[in-house]
Design a protein around this motif. Structure first.
Motif, PDB file in Angstrom:
ATOM      1  N   ILE A   1       0.934  -1.124   0.053  1.00  0.00           N
ATOM      2  CA  ILE A   1      -0.160   0.114  -0.123  1.00  0.00           C
ATOM      3  C   ILE A   1       0.753   1.182  -0.041  1.00  0.00           C
ATOM      4  CG2 ILE A   1      -1.507   1.199   1.374  1.00  0.00           C
ATOM      5  CD1 ILE A   1      -2.757  -1.327   2.261  1.00  0.00           C
ATOM      6  N   ALA A   2       2.106   1.348   0.956  1.00  0.00           N
ATOM      7  CA  ALA A   2       2.724   2.321   0.862  1.00  0.00           C
ATOM      8  C   ALA A   2       3.699   2.358  -0.113  1.00  0.00           C
ATOM      9  CB  ALA A   2       3.564   2.479   2.122  1.00  0.00           C
TER      10      ALA A   2
ATOM     11  N   MET B   1       4.971  -5.326   3.122  1.00  0.00           N
ATOM     12  CA  MET B   1       3.686  -5.256   2.920  1.00  0.00           C
ATOM     13  C   MET B   1       2.944  -4.652   4.275  1.00  0.00           C
ATOM     14  SD  MET B   1       4.670  -7.173   0.460  1.00  0.00           S
ATOM     15  CE  MET B   1       4.723  -8.959   1.163  1.00  0.00           C
ATOM     16  N   CYS B   2       3.790  -4.417   5.324  1.00  0.00           N
ATOM     17  CA  CYS B   2       2.902  -3.886   6.466  1.00  0.00           C
ATOM     18  C   CYS B   2       3.770  -2.336   6.941  1.00  0.00           C
ATOM     19  CB  CYS B   2       3.445  -4.577   7.532  1.00  0.00           C
ATOM     20  SG  CYS B   2       2.521  -6.269   7.520  1.00  0.00           S
ATOM     21  N   ALA B   3       4.461  -1.716   5.760  1.00  0.00           N
ATOM     22  CA  ALA B   3       5.227  -0.684   5.980  1.00  0.00           C
ATOM     23  C   ALA B   3       3.957   0.682   6.139  1.00  0.00           C
ATOM     24  CB  ALA B   3       5.921  -0.082   4.947  1.00  0.00           C
ATOM     25  N   HIS B   4       2.707   0.492   5.509  1.00  0.00           N
ATOM     26  CA  HIS B   4       1.889   1.406   5.895  1.00  0.00           C
ATOM     27  C   HIS B   4       1.088   1.724   7.033  1.00  0.00           C
ATOM     28  CE1 HIS B   4      -0.517  -2.484   5.069  1.00  0.00           C
ATOM     29  NE2 HIS B   4      -1.683  -1.523   5.672  1.00  0.00           N
ATOM     30  N   LEU B   5       1.603   0.616   7.941  1.00  0.00           N
ATOM     31  CA  LEU B   5       1.057   0.450   9.332  1.00  0.00           C
ATOM     32  C   LEU B   5       2.218   0.913  10.325  1.00  0.00           C
ATOM     33  CD1 LEU B   5      -0.681  -3.049   9.323  1.00  0.00           C
ATOM     34  CD2 LEU B   5      -1.910  -0.819   9.031  1.00  0.00           C
ATOM     35  N   LEU B   6       3.385   0.715   9.775  1.00  0.00           N
ATOM     36  CA  LEU B   6       4.516   1.405  10.553  1.00  0.00           C
ATOM     37  C   LEU B   6       4.778   2.952  10.291  1.00  0.00           C
ATOM     38  CD1 LEU B   6       7.141   0.493  12.108  1.00  0.00           C
ATOM     39  CD2 LEU B   6       8.224   0.368   9.889  1.00  0.00           C
ATOM     40  N   ILE B   7       4.325   3.547   9.416  1.00  0.00           N
ATOM     41  CA  ILE B   7       4.405   5.001   9.399  1.00  0.00           C
ATOM     42  C   ILE B   7       3.633   5.753  10.362  1.00  0.00           C
ATOM     43  CG2 ILE B   7       3.813   6.989   7.928  1.00  0.00           C
ATOM     44  CD1 ILE B   7       4.634   5.199   5.303  1.00  0.00           C
TER      45      ILE B   7
END
Length: 103
Positions: A11-12, A29-35
């Motif tokens: 996503i990001a 794939m989890c970078a959009h949640l890490l931001i």
């Protein structure tokens, strides 16, 4: 961008991850949640009891990715074992009369 074999989408974008200074090892794939998690951590001075909801969602996403990779590797190993077993069964014909060295 979509990674083959994964159920999650990326996503990001690279620009968003670069702007948020996400480490290269965390750009999955989890970078959009890490931001938003990192923004919350900075705003709350990295207090461990703050941002629990964001951390839980991010860690669950990472766990699901790991489990997905483990299941894929298990499937690959089973296919390899089956192929190896089939190969051994095909060459399992042992001659009834062994050949001697002088024959």
């Amino acid at each position: 961008m979509e990674v083959p074999g994964s159920s999650k989408k990326m996503i990001a974008t690279q620009e968003e991850m670069s702007a948020a200074k996400i480490a290269l090892g965390s750009r999955d794939m989890c970078a959009h949640l890490l931001i938003p998690l990192n923004k919350c951590r900075q705003a709350e001075f990295y207090l461990p009891w703050k941002c629990e909801d964001e951390r839980h969602v991010y860690e669950k996403c990472e766990y699901e990715l790991v489990m997905e990779r483990m299941l894929a590797m298990k499937k690959i190993r089973e296919e390899e074992a089956l192929a190896k077993q089939n190969k051994l069964q095909g060459n399992a014909a042992v001659p009834l009369i062994p050949k001697t060295a002088n024959a």
